[in-house]
Scaffold this motif. Structure first.
Motif, PDB file in Angstrom:
ATOM      1  N   VAL A  42       0.806   2.429  -2.968  1.00  0.00           N
ATOM      2  CA  VAL A  42       2.196   2.552  -2.503  1.00  0.00           C
ATOM      3  C   VAL A  42       2.897   3.653  -3.306  1.00  0.00           C
ATOM      4  O   VAL A  42       2.684   3.776  -4.525  1.00  0.00           O
ATOM      5  CB  VAL A  42       2.955   1.218  -2.692  1.00  0.00           C
ATOM      6  CG1 VAL A  42       4.392   1.335  -2.228  1.00  0.00           C
ATOM      7  CG2 VAL A  42       2.242   0.079  -1.950  1.00  0.00           C
ATOM      8  N   TYR A  76       1.859   7.854  -6.820  1.00  0.00           N
ATOM      9  CA  TYR A  76       1.577   6.529  -6.263  1.00  0.00           C
ATOM     10  C   TYR A  76       1.335   5.512  -7.375  1.00  0.00           C
ATOM     11  O   TYR A  76       1.030   5.853  -8.520  1.00  0.00           O
ATOM     12  CB  TYR A  76       0.352   6.581  -5.341  1.00  0.00           C
ATOM     13  CG  TYR A  76       0.653   7.183  -3.984  1.00  0.00           C
ATOM     14  CD1 TYR A  76       0.900   6.373  -2.885  1.00  0.00           C
ATOM     15  CD2 TYR A  76       0.693   8.578  -3.814  1.00  0.00           C
ATOM     16  CE1 TYR A  76       1.173   6.913  -1.637  1.00  0.00           C
ATOM     17  CE2 TYR A  76       0.971   9.133  -2.575  1.00  0.00           C
ATOM     18  CZ  TYR A  76       1.212   8.297  -1.499  1.00  0.00           C
ATOM     19  OH  TYR A  76       1.494   8.839  -0.267  1.00  0.00           O
ATOM     20  N   LEU A 100       5.579  -3.462   5.415  1.00  0.00           N
ATOM     21  CA  LEU A 100       4.744  -2.322   5.038  1.00  0.00           C
ATOM     22  C   LEU A 100       4.804  -1.218   6.101  1.00  0.00           C
ATOM     23  O   LEU A 100       4.836  -0.024   5.775  1.00  0.00           O
ATOM     24  CB  LEU A 100       3.300  -2.787   4.830  1.00  0.00           C
ATOM     25  CG  LEU A 100       3.083  -3.771   3.669  1.00  0.00           C
ATOM     26  CD1 LEU A 100       1.638  -4.237   3.622  1.00  0.00           C
ATOM     27  CD2 LEU A 100       3.477  -3.130   2.344  1.00  0.00           C
ATOM     28  N   VAL A 105       3.665   2.294   4.743  1.00  0.00           N
ATOM     29  CA  VAL A 105       2.631   2.069   3.725  1.00  0.00           C
ATOM     30  C   VAL A 105       1.292   1.861   4.428  1.00  0.00           C
ATOM     31  O   VAL A 105       1.172   1.039   5.348  1.00  0.00           O
ATOM     32  CB  VAL A 105       2.963   0.833   2.867  1.00  0.00           C
ATOM     33  CG1 VAL A 105       1.832   0.556   1.875  1.00  0.00           C
ATOM     34  CG2 VAL A 105       4.278   1.062   2.116  1.00  0.00           C
TER      35      VAL A 105
END
Length: 445
Positions: A42, A76, A100, A105
């Motif tokens: 992420v 990230y 998400l 994501v």
């Protein structure tokens, strides 16, 4: 970090290495282990936005960070996931997938190699891995200030020092771990103990129901599991009441009673308990309200209690607001055998206008503990208490062993000598106790 196609659930993922099985001295280095965990990649600016929706599937381990650096891309972060809940992208629930997707994501699952150390394992996991397979694992203890008090079973004794160290390591504030090595002495209510880990300092400082106590735990009786019972009895008291505490210990009944402006007479046979009782009364600034004694319980009842009860007759008769008298007998191994000390304690002219209420504690192994304790109390009082007592379950001490409290007003004909002599027609509910219902007495009373 590496990609993964299929992640199988590994029930031993969080178990310490097999090499620790059977060790008796703690070697923390043996607990190092590398595991592969599922992770979600992420962007670091989105971490705070997605962590809350993912809290139920993120890893939960002592001392482990849920978010770690991504060695391949500093923009990230990796959110470490619970491998028992997430094995592939399809494992996410609908609500998790929606969040998400909202933040764009990628659902692709990555693998992260994580080194687990001794600090990351729970105490029950450590001991289960060390002790022989199939044996009971003990991680429970009673906490008394900085002391953890354990009751280890025979099969755990070869590992006792390791167990003590683990308990101390995993419980902040514990600086000494002890194990009881014999049953409680019925005379002084203390027991021998050995130190398993930490410092040799048995002077405990505890707080119970907002009152502070200090004592030498190796020489007196203290059970933190009785705090609720102490509070229950004290809640029955009101300002001006009179309290006789026959087996007072270090003061868990006497001191809070005095704090409620009761007049208290407190006694304990153990010289160490008496010393700390006096100390705690002074520390809590109730030493003017508590009269302390270092006597055998029977001598206390038939001496100071008898004399004080006789003095209260006139004082109580002049009071407009009725006062109560309470006699607390917390020595469950033996207290019920002291009830005969109240027989003919007073002359008729000394009989109190207000009958004392006794709160007497006892253990019972009977299938019907309430009936058992009532029958035994009636035996020593030599009268029936049917319809005149209440019985409270305090706690389960062991399988098939209960701690009970029977409360009742002492019948006038028991307490006053000539009335008992005049009315002796009523037979006790139980003339004779079975041999398995009697309590053996060791040491002086």
């Amino acid at each position: 970090m590496m990609s993964v196609q299929n992640l199988e659930e590994d029930i031993d993922l969080y178990m310490p290495p097999a090499a620790v099985r059977g060790i008796t001295q703690l070697n923390r280095d043996l607990f190092r282990k590398t595991v592969a965990l599922p992770a979600l990649k992420v962007r670091k600016d989105l971490i705070n936005k997605v962590m809350k929706p993912l809290k139920n599937v993120a890893i939960k381990r002592p001392g482990l960070k849920r978010v770690v650096e991504d060695s391949e891309d500093e923009m990230y972060r990796l959110i470490l996931l619970d491998s028992n809940k997430i094995s592939c992208s399809e494992s996410f629930g609908a609500s998790e997938r929606a969040v998400l997707k909202e933040h764009d994501v990628d659902l692709k699952i990555h693998m992260y190699n994580l080194e687990l150390t001794y600090e990351h394992f729970k105490p029950e996991e450590i001991l289960k891995a060390v002790l022989p397979e199939g044996q009971d694992v003990t991680t429970g203890f009673s906490r008394v200030g900085h002391i953890a008090h354990m009751n280890l079973r025979d099969h755990q004794l070869p590992y006792k020092y390791l167990i003590g160290q683990v308990i101390m390591d995993k419980n902040p504030g514990i600086t000494s771990v002890v194990n009881k090595i014999n049953i409680i002495d019925n005379t002084y209510r203390n027991f021998q103990m050995e130190i398993l880990a930490g410092e040799d300092n048995m002077i405990a400082k505890v707080k119970e129901n907002n009152i502070a106590y200090e004592f030498d735990f190796s020489k007196v009786y203290w059970n933190p599991r009785l705090s609720t019972e102490h509070g229950r009895i004290v809640d029955l008291l009101k300002a001006g009441d009179l309290v006789y505490d026959v087996f007072a210990g270090v003061g868990p009944f006497a001191i809070p009673a005095a704090k409620k402006n009761c007049k208290v007479m407190a006694n304990d046979l153990n010289p160490e308990s008496y010393k700390w009782l006096v100390h705690n009364c002074k520390m809590n600034k109730v030493d003017k309200q508590v009269q302390t004694f270092n006597l055998d319980g029977r001598d206390f009842i038939m001496g100071p209690v008898k004399d004080d009860l006789a003095k209260q007759t006139e004082a109580f008769s002049l009071k407009e607001n009725r006062t109560s008298i309470h006699i607390i007998m917390n020595l469950p191994g033996l207290a019920i055998e002291f009830l005969d000390a109240f027989s003919q304690l007073l002359q008729e002219q000394d009989s109190v206008d207000i009958l004392p209420t006794v709160h007497c504690y006892s253990f019972s192994k009977s299938d019907e503990p309430a009936k058992d304790i009532q029958r035994r109390a009636e035996h020593f009082l030599r009268t029936t208490l049917e319809g005149r007592c209440s019985i409270h379950l305090v706690r389960n001490v062991a399988p098939n062993k209960e701690m009970m409290c029977i409360s009742f007003k002492i019948p006038t004909k028991v307490l006053c000598r000539n009335l008992l002599a005049e009315d002796n027609t009523e037979e006790p509910a139980s003339k004779r106790l079975r041999s398995d219902e009697t309590t053996a007495c060791t040491g002086p009373r």
